[in-house]
Scaffold this active site. Structure first.
Site, PDB file in Angstrom:
ATOM      1  N   GLU A 116       5.815 -14.190  -0.465  1.00  0.00           N
ATOM      2  CA  GLU A 116       5.098 -13.697   0.715  1.00  0.00           C
ATOM      3  C   GLU A 116       3.823 -14.491   0.987  1.00  0.00           C
ATOM      4  OE1 GLU A 116       6.812 -11.930   2.462  1.00  0.00           O
ATOM      5  OE2 GLU A 116       8.005 -10.550   1.257  1.00  0.00           O
ATOM      6  N   HIS A 139      -0.223  -6.712  -0.833  1.00  0.00           N
ATOM      7  CA  HIS A 139       1.028  -6.126  -0.338  1.00  0.00           C
ATOM      8  C   HIS A 139       1.587  -5.224  -1.426  1.00  0.00           C
ATOM      9  CE1 HIS A 139       5.028  -5.550   1.128  1.00  0.00           C
ATOM     10  NE2 HIS A 139       5.568  -6.267   0.164  1.00  0.00           N
ATOM     11  N   HIS A 141       4.326  -1.416  -2.227  1.00  0.00           N
ATOM     12  CA  HIS A 141       5.394  -0.521  -1.783  1.00  0.00           C
ATOM     13  C   HIS A 141       5.036   0.924  -2.146  1.00  0.00           C
ATOM     14  CE1 HIS A 141       8.356  -4.141  -2.720  1.00  0.00           C
ATOM     15  NE2 HIS A 141       7.590  -4.388  -1.665  1.00  0.00           N
ATOM     16  N   GLU A 169     -11.232  12.418   5.463  1.00  0.00           N
ATOM     17  CA  GLU A 169     -11.927  11.134   5.405  1.00  0.00           C
ATOM     18  C   GLU A 169     -11.143   9.953   5.977  1.00  0.00           C
ATOM     19  OE1 GLU A 169     -13.802  10.596   1.593  1.00  0.00           O
ATOM     20  OE2 GLU A 169     -15.238  12.137   2.159  1.00  0.00           O
ATOM     21  N   HIS A 210       9.597  -0.965   4.193  1.00  0.00           N
ATOM     22  CA  HIS A 210       9.394  -1.951   3.127  1.00  0.00           C
ATOM     23  C   HIS A 210       8.091  -1.666   2.365  1.00  0.00           C
ATOM     24  CE1 HIS A 210       9.410  -6.399   1.705  1.00  0.00           C
ATOM     25  NE2 HIS A 210       8.525  -5.699   1.019  1.00  0.00           N
TER      26      HIS A 210
HETATM   27  O1  2HA Z   1       7.259  -9.971  -4.031  1.00  0.00           O
HETATM   28  O2  2HA Z   1       7.287  -7.268  -2.477  1.00  0.00           O
HETATM   29  O3  2HA Z   1       8.014  -8.385  -0.198  1.00  0.00           O
HETATM   30  C1  2HA Z   1       8.152  -8.959  -3.824  1.00  0.00           C
HETATM   31  C2  2HA Z   1       7.904  -8.301  -2.536  1.00  0.00           C
HETATM   32  C3  2HA Z   1       8.430  -8.980  -1.362  1.00  0.00           C
HETATM   33 ZN    ZN Z   2       7.488  -6.177  -0.658  1.00  0.00          ZN
END
Ligand code: 2HA
Ligand code: ZN
Length: 271
Positions: A116, A139, A141, A169, A210
């Site tokens: 990414e 990033h 999840h 908040e 995602h």
């Molecule tokens: O690196 O989360 O979006 C693994 C991820 C790809």
């Molecule tokens: Zn990811």
């Protein structure tokens, strides 16, 4: 030369990845972090003339030429960073051509930066254009944020509004709201460009079904933004199937935003 394994930025990356793993947000190789470092600070630990190898990035990041980042490795697990930073992290510098990364440390087993990287570097460029202090892109999840993507409309105004309603908040922490991208193929320049476009306006961008991107001036800020969204999403997932008896009203949110003096997305409230 000081030992890189003692560098505060390596320590911070170890702590943040371990924390995110234990929160259950970064299973297996899920998630990635890029953190722009201060050249003078890095020079205390590494010889900046010693390029271990060069790795093409696949896109032009001319705005970031000479900038140094510590970045999680592709295919690597957040779970393992704290035990083996040298294989799971790398320190790269964007070379003079703008399209090559110079490896200064890490990815010791021959690995490379996260798939990414385009979304990260393009997001850095966008955030820096509106906030010269921005240093970090994360990033992840996060579980409830992802769950919410399946049961809530993926409209920026509606999604942000629901999150703001879930904790008092929220509007103070992310008054700029949350950008939302539709489901897209990850790891591509296209999703990178789309994320970066949203990052001109938002510090938080949902990748539908995602995960999420968060940006900030340090790891705490970027992490804290994602953490607050995730908490709100958790309250939503705990309550959305139950009759709603009470709520924070739009007028209350306006009062909050004004009391804390934050610039908020007025068009995201229904006043
Ligand atoms: O690196 O989360 O979006 C693994 C991820 C790809
Ligand atoms: Zn990811």
């Amino acid at each position: 030369m000081k030992n890189i394994l003692d560098a505060p930025f390596v320590e911070e990356m170890k702590k943040t990845t371990a924390n995110m793993y234990r929160l259950g947000w970064d299973e297996r190789n899920g998630g990635n972090i890029s953190y722009m470092l201060d050249e003078k600070e890095v020079a205390e630990y590494l010889d900046l003339n010693n390029v271990i190898r060069t790795i093409p990035t696949g896109f032009d990041a001319k705005e970031l030429i000479g900038k140094i980042f510590i970045v999680t490795g592709t295919g690597k697990y957040f779970k393992n960073v704290e035990y083996d930073p040298e294989n799971n992290l790398g320190i790269i510098r964007i070379a003079e051509d703008g399209t090559t990364a110079e490896l200064l440390w890490g990815y010791a087993d021959g690995g490379k930066f996260t798939s990414e990287l385009p979304a990260h570097l393009m997001s850095h460029i966008s955030r820096l254009s509106v906030d010269p202090e921005n240093r970090v892109v994360i990033h992840s999840h996060p579980t409830n944020t992802l769950a919410m993507n399946y049961v809530h409309e993926l409209d920026e105004k509606k999604f942000t509004h629901t999150l703001w309603e879930m904790c008092t908040e929220c509007i103070v922490v992310f008054p700029d709201g949350v950008g939302v991208l539709p489901w897209m193929l990850c790891g591509t320049n296209e999703i990178g460009e789309a994320t970066a476009e949203k990052m001109k306006e938002f510090r938080l961008v949902i990748w539908a079904m995602h995960g999420i991107y968060g940006a900030g001036k340090n790891l705490d800020e970027a992490f804290g933004l994602i953490e607050t969204v995730e908490k709100a999403a958790q309250i939503y997932m705990l309550t959305s199937h139950l009759p709603r008896i009470n709520t924070i009203k739009d007028k209350d949110m306006q009062i909050l935003a004004e009391a804390f003096g934050v610039e908020y997305r007025k068009d995201f409230l229904n006043l």
